[in-house]
Design an enzyme around this catalytic site. Structure first.
Site, mmCIF file in Angstrom:
data_model
loop_
_atom_site.group_PDB
_atom_site.id
_atom_site.type_symbol
_atom_site.label_atom_id
_atom_site.label_comp_id
_atom_site.label_asym_id
_atom_site.label_seq_id
_atom_site.Cartn_x
_atom_site.Cartn_y
_atom_site.Cartn_z
ATOM 1 N N HIS A 87 29.339 46.525 93.539
ATOM 2 C CA HIS A 87 30.703 45.817 93.817
ATOM 3 C C HIS A 87 31.318 46.371 95.194
ATOM 4 C CE1 HIS A 87 30.713 44.988 89.147
ATOM 5 N NE2 HIS A 87 30.259 43.652 89.820
ATOM 6 N N LYS A 129 32.041 35.818 77.779
ATOM 7 C CA LYS A 129 31.525 37.009 77.744
ATOM 8 C C LYS A 129 32.113 37.716 76.509
ATOM 9 C CE LYS A 129 29.572 37.846 82.432
ATOM 10 N NZ LYS A 129 29.483 38.539 83.391
ATOM 11 N N ARG A 133 22.547 39.331 95.060
ATOM 12 C CA ARG A 133 21.658 40.419 94.775
ATOM 13 C C ARG A 133 20.034 40.171 95.214
ATOM 14 N NH1 ARG A 133 24.149 41.803 89.186
ATOM 15 N NH2 ARG A 133 23.938 39.403 89.214
ATOM 16 N N SER A 135 26.815 45.047 85.847
ATOM 17 C CA SER A 135 27.514 45.805 84.883
ATOM 18 C C SER A 135 26.760 45.796 83.840
ATOM 19 C CB SER A 135 28.871 45.197 85.146
ATOM 20 O OG SER A 135 29.592 45.356 86.146
HETATM 21 O O1 PNS Z 1 31.555 39.264 87.256
HETATM 22 P P1 PNS Z 1 31.218 37.551 86.713
HETATM 23 O O2 PNS Z 1 31.277 37.812 85.245
HETATM 24 O O3 PNS Z 1 29.747 37.219 87.035
HETATM 25 O O4 PNS Z 1 32.163 36.810 87.321
HETATM 26 C C1 PNS Z 1 32.235 35.398 87.201
HETATM 27 C C2 PNS Z 1 33.633 34.652 87.590
HETATM 28 C C3 PNS Z 1 34.628 35.278 86.775
HETATM 29 C C4 PNS Z 1 33.575 34.822 89.059
HETATM 30 C C5 PNS Z 1 33.316 33.095 87.019
HETATM 31 O O5 PNS Z 1 33.010 33.222 85.593
HETATM 32 C C6 PNS Z 1 34.527 32.134 87.386
HETATM 33 O O6 PNS Z 1 34.511 31.924 88.523
HETATM 34 N N1 PNS Z 1 35.229 31.946 86.326
HETATM 35 C C7 PNS Z 1 36.544 31.336 86.504
HETATM 36 C C8 PNS Z 1 36.342 29.725 85.792
HETATM 37 C C9 PNS Z 1 36.218 28.828 86.760
HETATM 38 O O7 PNS Z 1 36.989 28.536 87.660
HETATM 39 N N2 PNS Z 1 35.056 27.898 86.292
HETATM 40 C C10 PNS Z 1 34.471 27.037 87.426
HETATM 41 C C11 PNS Z 1 33.699 27.575 88.570
HETATM 42 S S1 PNS Z 1 32.734 26.555 89.218
#
Ligand code: PNS
Length: 163
Positions: free
Chosen positions: A17, A41, A93, A130
């Site tokens: 990150h 999660k 990644r 993570s």
């Molecule tokens: O570190 P992560 O858990 O992979 O991050 C994922 C995250 C938080 C970036 C993703 O789940 C997200 O964008 N959540 C917000 C909800 C949202 O807007 N969903 C629609 C996206 S298409």
């Protein structure tokens, strides 16, 4: 003078990150790191406040980077707009990240006009996540090359391995 949002759960922040955040900070005028509670999660280890604290320790040398957190009750693109971000930055990644990230990027673009910029993770971090760091730390593995020293210490303390 574009502001970019780097979103993630950061549970906990890894060296992967930090690599993406530091590189994003070189390309964008301002970077907002969004620590997001992902309601899907259920395996969260650290609270949002703890995650934010760990990140703050590691990015204090980056003058154009700040942290915000979200309880995850709204859309990411709305959060981005509220914080003045016109772009999203995501680390990739491996090809396996790509399908889902592409779909989210296209959905976010359709919803808001906000573009996503993908940045390839540095190869030395391409295996890191993570969730794997949490698992390795839980079973007593050495994560000191994968996370900052303070994060490794918190993981050790959490799993009762601090001495
Ligand atoms: O570190 P992560 O858990 O992979 O991050 C994922 C995250 C938080 C970036 C993703 O789940 C997200 O964008 N959540 C917000 C909800 C949202 O807007 N969903 C629609 C996206 S298409």
């Amino acid at each position: 003078m574009t502001t970019a949002l780097c979103p993630g759960s950061f549970d906990p922040v890894t060296n992967g990150h930090l690599d993406i955040i530091e590189r994003a900070a070189r390309h964008f005028a301002h970077v907002v790191v969004a620590v997001i509670h992902n309601p899907d999660k259920t395996s969260a280890l650290f609270s949002l406040e703890e995650r934010q604290e760990m990140l703050a320790d590691e990015i204090s040398h980056l003058e154009n980077v700040r942290i915000e957190f979200s309880k995850g009750t709204g859309l990411l693109v709305e959060f981005a707009k509220e914080h003045g971000a016109e772009a999203l930055v995501k680390g990739l990644r491996a090809v396996s990240d790509f399908d889902y990230e592409l779909q989210m990027a296209q959905m976010n673009q359709r919803l808001s006009g906000i573009d996503t910029f993908f940045m390839p993770t540095s190869p030395e971090y391409s295996f890191l996540s993570s969730s794997l760091v949490r698992e390795v730390a839980r079973f007593g593995g050495d994560v000191t090359s994968m996370v900052p020293p303070k994060v490794a210490a918190r993981l050790a303390a959490h799993f009762g391995r601090d001495g």
